[in-house]
Enzyme design. Structure first.
Site, mmCIF file in Angstrom:
data_model
loop_
_atom_site.group_PDB
_atom_site.id
_atom_site.type_symbol
_atom_site.label_atom_id
_atom_site.label_comp_id
_atom_site.label_asym_id
_atom_site.label_seq_id
_atom_site.Cartn_x
_atom_site.Cartn_y
_atom_site.Cartn_z
ATOM 1 N N ASP A 33 -6.315 3.372 -4.724
ATOM 2 C CA ASP A 33 -5.603 4.026 -3.623
ATOM 3 C C ASP A 33 -5.904 5.525 -3.721
ATOM 4 O O ASP A 33 -6.426 6.000 -4.740
ATOM 5 C CB ASP A 33 -4.090 3.731 -3.773
ATOM 6 N N ARG A 36 8.904 3.342 8.154
ATOM 7 C CA ARG A 36 7.997 4.007 7.197
ATOM 8 C C ARG A 36 8.590 5.380 6.925
ATOM 9 O O ARG A 36 8.704 6.209 7.836
ATOM 10 C CB ARG A 36 6.597 4.131 7.784
ATOM 11 N N CYS A 94 -6.010 -0.295 0.075
ATOM 12 C CA CYS A 94 -5.058 -0.423 1.196
ATOM 13 C C CYS A 94 -5.538 0.341 2.426
ATOM 14 O O CYS A 94 -5.125 0.024 3.535
ATOM 15 C CB CYS A 94 -3.682 0.059 0.758
ATOM 16 N N GLN A 140 1.783 -4.367 2.679
ATOM 17 C CA GLN A 140 0.384 -4.258 2.248
ATOM 18 C C GLN A 140 0.112 -5.224 1.097
ATOM 19 O O GLN A 140 -0.911 -5.931 1.105
ATOM 20 C CB GLN A 140 0.082 -2.813 1.807
ATOM 21 N N ARG A 181 -3.008 -7.662 7.400
ATOM 22 C CA ARG A 181 -1.732 -6.986 7.672
ATOM 23 C C ARG A 181 -1.094 -7.612 8.916
ATOM 24 O O ARG A 181 0.105 -7.883 8.942
ATOM 25 C CB ARG A 181 -1.955 -5.478 7.916
ATOM 26 N N HIS A 190 5.260 -0.640 -0.968
ATOM 27 C CA HIS A 190 4.547 -0.979 0.275
ATOM 28 C C HIS A 190 4.390 -2.506 0.302
ATOM 29 O O HIS A 190 3.280 -3.033 0.148
ATOM 30 C CB HIS A 190 3.190 -0.265 0.309
#
Ligand code: CP
Ligand code: NVA
Length: 315
Positions: free
Chosen positions: A233, A116, A272, A146, A300, A143
């Site tokens: 988001d 990440r 998310c 996700q 996830r 991402h």
């Protein structure tokens, strides 16, 4: 072919998950089917140590709750090990290059690295110079883990993906990009609704449009109309400073009861997480029966376990 009609083969021809650009619909369906099998095994308490003896290193240059815990628990449930490497604690944070880090980690028998970080180019360099599988756990641009968990959630909810309208409201960055790719490849109609100046990257949008039905609009009404899924988001992603101008631009794109009211009656709400109630979404939506945010968070675990097995398991 919709995911519901696909017959899984139990393998994909990839070593890495860097973004979803080079993944076909069938690669994505393989992940979704294995994820569902692993989810069933998890809920039945059935052993599934498919990565016994394997090690995943996890490099974090940004904060995380879901990504860290789901990869760590996922690897544990698969019989493997994890190494948590905060970039503050390893030499990467003091200027050692990503190339040298990759070459060094390759000498210790590591099977996979989840990273990440900020730059997508760093994830790609890690894959180029390392001997292990690389999984993108979020960059400023993508991402993918996700987005896979999200379309798994939609498959569970609707029993299909083909033809579903997924509308994303807000900043056109990492989540918008990965949803465009995952959605376009799996036959969904993806609509990205952002204020002027915060639209998704035009190159990534053009790439996604080659694979399917992707539109970009500034109109909330256009995006919300007939939507099966509403997604948003945070206003400010990790690494971005608070900016009143951006906040003012994004506020009219808040997913609230009015927006939910314009979508289909059966519409679900996705995020998310982490969420900021009162900013990008109201409590009336995120805490309503339309919300599937905790299913997404759980998925996830299952989607990433499937990715790890397909990339790092026996071929
Ligand atoms: N959605 C997500 O990636 O959450 P974390 O930042 O907590 O990992
Ligand atoms: N866009 C958000 C996603 C967090 C999971 C960020 O990059 O901070």
């Amino acid at each position: 072919m919709d995911v519901s009609a696909y017959k899984p083969k139990g393998r994909i021809e990839h070593k890495h998950l860097l973004n979803l650009l080079d993944y076909s619909a069938f690669d994505i369906y393989e992940i979704l089917y294995l994820a569902q099998d692993l989810k069933n095994a998890f809920h039945r308490g059935k052993k599934h140590e498919l990565l016994k003896g394997k090690t995943l290193a996890m490099i974090f240059s940004k904060s995380s709750t879901r990504t860290r815990v789901s990869f760590e628990m996922g690897m544990h449930q698969l019989g493997g090990h994890t190494l948590f490497l905060s970039s503050n604690d390893i030499q990467l944070g003091r200027g050692e290059t990503i190339e040298d880090t990759a070459r060094v980690l390759s000498r210790y028998g590591i099977d996979g690295v989840m990273i990440r970080t900020f730059l997508q180019s760093d994830v790609e360099a890690l894959a180029k110079y390392g001997s292990f599988s690389v999984i993108n756990g979020l960059t400023d641009d993508f991402h993918p883990c996700q987005a896979l968990a999200d379309i798994m959630t939609l498959t569970e909810t609707f029993g299909r993906l083909n033809g579903l309208k997924l509308s994303y409201f807000g900043d056109g960055n990492n989540m918008a990009h990965s949803l465009m790719l995952a959605g376009a490849k799996t036959g969904m109609k993806v609509c990205i609704c952002s204020p002027k100046g915060y639209e998704p990257n035009p190159e990534i949008t053009a790439a996604a449009q080659k694979f399917g039905d992707v539109t970009v609009t500034n109109s909330v009404e256009e995006a919300a109309a007939d939507a099966d899924a509403l997604y948003t988001d945070v206003f400010f992603s990790m690494g971005q400073a608070k900016d009143p101008k951006k906040e003012a631009a994004l506020m009219p794109y808040q997913v609230n009861s009015d927006v939910l009211g314009m979508a289909k009656k059966s519409a679900v709400f996705l995020h998310c997480l982490p969420a900021h109630r009162g900013e990008e979404v109201t409590e009336s939506v995120i805490d309503s029966t339309h919300s599937v945010i905790f299913e997404q968070a759980e998925n996830r675990l299952h989607a990433q376990k499937a990715v790890m097995c397909l990339l790092m398991g026996k071929k």
